[in-house]
Motif scaffolding. Structure first.
Motif, short mmCIF file in Angstrom:
data_model
loop_
_atom_site.label_atom_id
_atom_site.label_comp_id
_atom_site.label_asym_id
_atom_site.label_seq_id
_atom_site.Cartn_x
_atom_site.Cartn_y
_atom_site.Cartn_z
N GLY A 6 0.78 -1.21 0.06
CA GLY A 6 -0.10 0.06 0.01
C GLY A 6 0.66 1.12 -0.01
O GLY A 6 0.14 2.24 -0.22
N ASP A 7 2.15 1.02 0.16
CA ASP A 7 2.88 2.37 -0.04
C ASP A 7 4.23 2.10 -0.45
O ASP A 7 4.48 0.83 -0.81
N LEU A 8 5.27 3.17 -0.86
CA LEU A 8 6.44 2.98 -1.20
C LEU A 8 7.58 3.44 -0.06
O LEU A 8 7.78 4.60 -0.04
N SER A 9 7.91 2.64 0.64
CA SER A 9 8.85 3.04 1.68
C SER A 9 10.06 2.01 1.68
O SER A 9 10.24 1.12 0.97
N VAL A 10 11.10 2.29 2.42
CA VAL A 10 12.41 1.28 2.62
C VAL A 10 11.64 0.13 2.90
O VAL A 10 12.31 -0.94 2.40
#
Length: 696
Positions: free
Chosen positions: A481-485
């Protein structure tokens, strides 16, 4: 790690700076000795290729050293901690096959472009400027990722063990490496690689015998086995057969295996450092050097991780473990701190010191190869090709030295930035295949398939990179659901990106080749690549260029014999590497994976024993055999030193530039007839050598 590091900052600075300068001074002395007694002057050719005379023993130790990154020890121990016995094997086998398969490419490179300095020169000779620029970018991206991985992993361990600031470690670790690389060139990396490799092997053997024979808390494979069974009861591994740490059937381990294979194809086949070593190898020694090196390297991550990763699992419920009573945080595992924690639990401060030395050796030995790789690209593929095609040998040496220093400074800063934004060695290790593996297939086909055309070679890596980035990021967004490390660094997104990167050129290369016409290349332009002109450097050093290793004129008969040997070696390489690859990837592990076999106590004991025996064999191949192979050269050098020290006369002045050497004059300063005759002969040889490369 524990709040208080086991070692002081003084120890950290002492090892990082002190050992770095010690190796640099040793290499400066070695360079002087080789120049005085072996005519090994640091010409541009010698700096980049070691005269193309390195034998198989040193090649194998250099391969082992270059492939023993900080990640080899830290990441492999981390996957052992996460997945159990399968992790070390998947890491080792998934990164050994590339070295074995690369042996085939190394032979083809020496057959078809015997005078090349870098693989990128071969790309330009076949396809031209545009393709050359594309592969320069991919090659440099590979070097940047590998160097960053070395520095981020190494600095994290130095900080955890000594409290030394991470930024300081990033900038100080390269100092000694840069010094000895500048003074000794690629020959320095071969010699220091040998020392580094021997020390790494000794430390791993110390860890193994401590864990499995002498440690009061462990002391035998049976004890470790019992503690691993208990660990599986306390915290079973999701996706492993019955949650056990003692099985090869591991879902997440298998995903890591695929990522590992794909990513490491990129870091071997697109790293100019491995081509440098192939180029530096004597033609008949390239194949045995790479095969011995690959098989010797296999034991290092396998035994190191089977020892340290499993010891961490076995001891984390013991008060001697640094994080007791808690398990290691996942961030620490990703940062590569399993091995140092296990070392402290096994040997206390001695274990911390051994780990510090181990990681220092791994980081510096592998990074020296990266500095030489980038230096070769800048010197021959950028500066000499596009700025000064007629550059003298002295100018090329100067540019090579400058590029080493500049690259080291830039990457120290880049690695420090990665640390502050939260990118660790584990993230970089999984991501590298996404970025660079799309160039693997078209690069290999440059030497192996005459039909691949310029458009396919140029566009396939770019299109593959676009597809891999899309697959990586879309999978992360869709699943988390997101683009994170955290989301982009997870196994499934990395798996998608890596697989697409490596396999998409299987579609693009034939499609573009047959759509725009096959090239039907004859490999003549590759063979026309010429050596550099180092007559000015040789003259300044008062040494006949013909006597510098690898610079002598080669007869047509010798060339024909060399081509015959390489053709035979090519056939052997393709057969041998194919069989070994199937053995390591299929015949050995897959029956255990398919059956879901859980190790018995006796089987686990045998598993560990085989690892220890294999490492002893590795020690012979890369530690003892190079000494046997080089015994005559060492004896000759030692005799020359003894003659100098005892005052019995200088070593023979073979090929020295007697024209400018006062020792050839009579006491009154007038040269004798014999001196004049010798001076004329030497001068004539030097002048001839300036045109000696026309044959190539």
């Amino acid at each position: 790690m524990a709040a208080s590091p086991p070692l002081s900052q003084a120890v950290g600075y002492g090892v990082v700076i002190g050992l770095g300068f010690l190796f640099a001074l040793g290499m400066i002395l070695t360079t002087y000795v080789l120049k005085r007694y072996r005519n090994e002057v640091q010409t541009s050719e010698m700096f980049a290729t070691a005269g193309r005379t390195v034998k198989s023993g040193l090649v194998s130790s250099a391969v082992v050293s270059s492939w023993t990154w900080a990640a080899t020890l830290l990441q492999s121990s981390g996957v052992a901690y996460r997945y159990g016995v399968s992790g070390p094997f998947w890491y080792a086998s998934g990164a050994t096959v590339q070295i074995l398969l690369f042996a085939t490419l190394a032979i083809e490179l020496k057959r078809k472009a015997p005078n090349a300095h870098t693989f990128l020169e071969v790309i330009r000779a076949r396809y031209g400027v545009y393709t050359h620029v594309v592969y320069i970018v991919f090659g440099l991206m590979t070097n940047v990722l590998v160097t960053a991985m070395l520095l981020t992993g190494g600095s994290a361990v130095v900080t955890s063990l000594t409290g030394m600031p991470t930024a300081a470690a990033c900038f100080l670790l390269p100092v000694g490496v840069v010094l000895y690389t500048i003074f000794g060139g690629i020959k320095a990396t071969f010699l220091t690689d040998y020392v580094h490799t021997v020390m790494i092997l000794i430390i791993i053997l110390i860890f193994a015998f401590t864990a499995y024979t002498t440690n009061v808390h462990l002391g035998s494979p049976a004890t470790v086995y019992d503690l691993l069974v208990q660990a599986a009861r306390d915290h079973p591994v999701d996706g492993n057969e019955q949650g056990s740490y003692l099985t090869m059937r591991s879902k997440e381990g298998a995903i890591f295996f695929v990522i590992n294979i794909v990513g490491n194809f990129g870091t071997v086949f697109m790293d100019n450092g491995y081509y440098n070593k192939a180029i530096a190898a004597s033609p008949v020694h390239a194949l045995p050097g790479y095969v011995m090196g690959g098989l010797s390297w296999f034991a290092i991550p396998w035994l190191a991780a089977t020892t340290m990763g499993l010891s961490a699992l076995a001891l984390e419920t013991n008060p001697v473990f640094p994080t007791y009573p808690d398990r290691m945080p996942d961030a620490d595992v990703t940062a590569g701190l399993v091995l140092p924690n296990a070392a402290v639990a096994l040997l206390g401060k001695g274990g911390a010191a051994a780990t510090l030395l181990l990681i220092f050796m791994a980081v510096t030995s592998a990074s020296s190869a990266e500095y030489i790789a980038v230096s070769s690209i800048f010197t021959y593929d950028i500066y000499k090709t596009y700025f000064e095609p007629t550059a003298s040998g002295r100018k090329l040496v100067y540019m090579a030295h400058t590029s080493v220093v500049v690259y080291a400074i830039l990457l120290a800063g880049f690695s420090t930035a990665l640390y502050y934004i939260g990118i660790s060695i584990g993230y970089l290790y999984l991501m590298m295949g996404v970025i660079i593996s799309s160039a693997v297939l078209p690069a290999a086909l440059t030497l192996l398939w005459s039909d691949q055309n310029m458009i396919a070679a140029t566009l396939s890596p770019i299109l593959g990179l676009v597809c891999s980035l899309i697959a990586w990021l879309v999978t992360a967004k869709k699943q988390y659901g997101d683009l994170s490390v955290a989301s982009t660094g997870s196994n499934n997104p990395m798996l998608a990106g890596n697989v697409v990167a490596l396999l998409s050129p299987l579609i693009f290369v034939p499609l573009l080749t047959f759509a725009f016409g096959r090239q039907k290349y004859d490999y003549v332009s590759m063979a026309m690549i010429r050596l550099g002109d180092d007559s000015d450097v040789a003259a300044a050093a008062r040494v006949d260029l013909e006597l510098i290793p690898g610079a002598a004129d080669v007869s047509d008969a010798e060339l024909l014999a060399e081509k015959t040997k390489l053709k035979r070696a090519s056939l052997i390489a393709k057969t041998m590497t194919g069989v070994l690859t199937l053995a390591l990837l299929v015949f050995w592990p897959m029956p255990m994976y398919g059956t879901g076999y859980i190790f018995s106590k006796k089987f686990f004991t045998g598993w560990v024993s085989v690892g220890i025996i294999w490492l002893f064999c590795s020690t012979f191949c890369v530690g003892i055999y190079p000494l046997i192979e080089g015994r005559h050269s060492m004896a000759q050098t030692f005799k020359g030193i003894v003659r100098d020290v005892t005052g019995k006369g200088k070593p023979p002045l073979q090929g020295r530039m007697s024209v400018v050497d006062e020792t050839f004059h009579q006491d009154d300063g007038t040269p004798t007839k014999e001196d004049i005759k010798q001076a004329e002969a030497v001068t004539e040889a030097v002048q001839k050598s300036g045109n000696a490369n026309e044959k190539y």
